[in-house]
Design a protein around this motif. Structure first.
Motif: not given
Length: 338
Positions: A83, A112, A160, A163, A188
Motif C-alpha cells: 500500500d 492507485a 501504489r 499496482v 481503478a
C-alpha cells in the motif's frame, strides 16, 4: 555525443542529478534506477547516492521492456509494502512541481496511480489527459489535431506498490498504451494532479539548450545547483578573455578557452573547447574538445566532440556537425532544417 541523455551536463551537472536532488528534498531516501543503454555510466556518475542523501540501487534491462515493463523489472529492488506510494520519474524531464503536494493528493484520494499533469500552449504535441471536477482521470487522448484539454502527462507518477506488482513481468509493457487504459477500463482510481509550475521535456537539442539556460538564469529552481540567477556558469579552470561576452544563461565546461571579442549567448560549451577570437556562438551546443576558429558563427547548431570549425564558416539553422569532423574553407555557410 555518446552518453545517455540523462547524463548530459545540464547547467554543469548531469541532467538526472536535478531530479535526484529534488527527490531527496521531497523526502525520498531510496532510488531504483531502471537502466539499459550504457548502464555502467549511471553507476559511475552517481555511485551509491550518498552525496545526495540517498541510497541508489541499479537494475538493468537485458532487452528493452517499454515504459511499464521497465517499472515492473525495477520493482524487484523496491522495499515498500503493497500500500506504500512509489514515485516514478522519467529521466529526461526538468520540472519545478511540488512533489510533496502530489503525494498528499495521492494519499488523500487513496489513488492507485496519481499523475503529475501540466498545461501547455500546444497540447497537439502530447497525449492529453482529461479529468473530471474532482481530478479523477476520465480519458487518455493520444496526439490529436483538436485536443479537448490542454492538460498533458508530465512524466512523474505515484504508483501504489501493489499496482506495480500487477504489471506483467518479463515482456514489454507500455504505461501509456496498455496500463493506463487498463486502469480506466477497470475503474481503478487514477488521479490527475495539475501543477502548472515550470516543466520542460528535454527531448530535442533546442530544449536541452533552453533547459540549461533556464536553470542558470533561475527560471526553475534546482537543489543540485549552488548558484542560480546568474548570466552564465563558468566551470573552474576555464579562461574567458576580459572583452569576451558569456551571457544568456550559457554554461561553460571545465578547461574551456574563450578568446578576445568572442560572444557566447544562450549556449552550452563543453569541457576543453576552444572558442577563438571574434567567434559567435548562439543557442547552440559545442561538444568536448571542439575548436571554433576566428570569426566563426554558430547559431542554432550542434557541434560534435572534437570537431574543428575553421575560420570563416557559418553554421546555422539546426545543422549538426559529426564528432571529429573538420569544416574548412572560407565563408562557407551550412544550413539545415533539421
Amino acid at each position: 555525443m555518446s552518453i545517455p541523455k540523462p547524463l548530459l551536463p545540464t547547467a554543469g551537472v548531469p541532467l538526472l542529478e536535478h531530479q535526484l536532488a529534488r527527490a531527496a528534498a521531497a523526502g525520498v531516501r531510496h532510488v531504483v534506477f531502471a537502466t539499459a543503454y550504457r548502464a555502467e555510466m549511471f553507476a559511475e556518475s552517481f555511485g551509491s547516492g550518498g552525496r545526495f542523501g540517498l541510497e541508489i540501487t541499479y537494475v538493468t534491462e537485458d532487452v528493452p521492456l517499454g515504459t511499464g515493463g521497465a517499472i515492473r523489472n525495477a520493482s524487484s529492488a523496491l522495499r515498500s509494502g503493497p500500500d506504500d506510494p512509489v514515485f516514478i520519474l522519467n529521466g529526461d524531464i526538468i520540472s519545478g512541481h511540488d512533489m510533496a503536494a502530489q503525494l498528499a493528493a495521492h494519499e488523500k484520494a487513496d489513488a492507485a496511480v496519481t499523475l503529475h499533469l501540466t498545461t501547455v500552449e500546444d497540447p497537439r504535441r502530447y497525449g492529453s489527459v482529461l479529468t473530471d471536477a474532482h481530478g479523477r482521470v476520465e480519458a487518455f487522448i493520444e496526439k490529436s489535431p483538436t485536443p479537448v484539454t490542454d492538460q498533458v502527462n508530465a512524466g512523474c507518477y505515484i504508483f501504489r506498490r501493489g499496482v506495480i506488482d500487477e504489471i506483467p513481468a518479463g515482456r514489454p509493457v507500455s504505461v501509456e498504451y496498455e496500463l493506463f487504459p487498463k486502469f480506466l477500463a477497470e475503474s481503478a482510481p487514477v488521479l490527475g494532479h495539475v501543477d502548472p509550475a515550470y516543466w520542460l521535456d528535454v527531448g530535442t537539442p533546442a530544449a536541452f539548450v533552453q533547459c540549461c539556460c533556464d536553470l542558470t538564469l533561475g527560471r526553475v529552481q534546482s537543489p543540485a545547483l549552488p548558484v542560480q540567477g546568474v548570466p552564465a556558469l563558468v566551470a573552474e579552470g576555464s579562461v574567458v578573455a576580459p572583452d569576451a561576452r558569456v551571457e544568456g544563461g550559457s554554461t561553460i565546461g571545465a578547461g574551456v578557452l574563450v578568446a578576445s571579442a568572442a560572444v557566447i549567448d544562450a549556449s552550452v560549451v563543453m569541457d576543453g573547447a576552444v572558442i577563438a577570437e571574434d567567434a559567435r556562438v548562439t543557442r547552440s551546443v559545442v561538444g568536448r574538445g571542439v575548436k571554433i576558429g576566428p570569426g566563426v558563427v554558430v547559431e542554432d547548431a550542434i557541434v560534435g566532440d572534437e570537431a574543428v570549425i575553421e575560420a570563416g564558416n557559418e553554421l546555422r539553422g539546426g545543422i549538426r556537425i559529426w564528432p571529429r569532423s573538420v569544416i574548412s574553407g572560407t565563408s562557407v555557410r551550412f544550413s539545415s532544417d533539421m
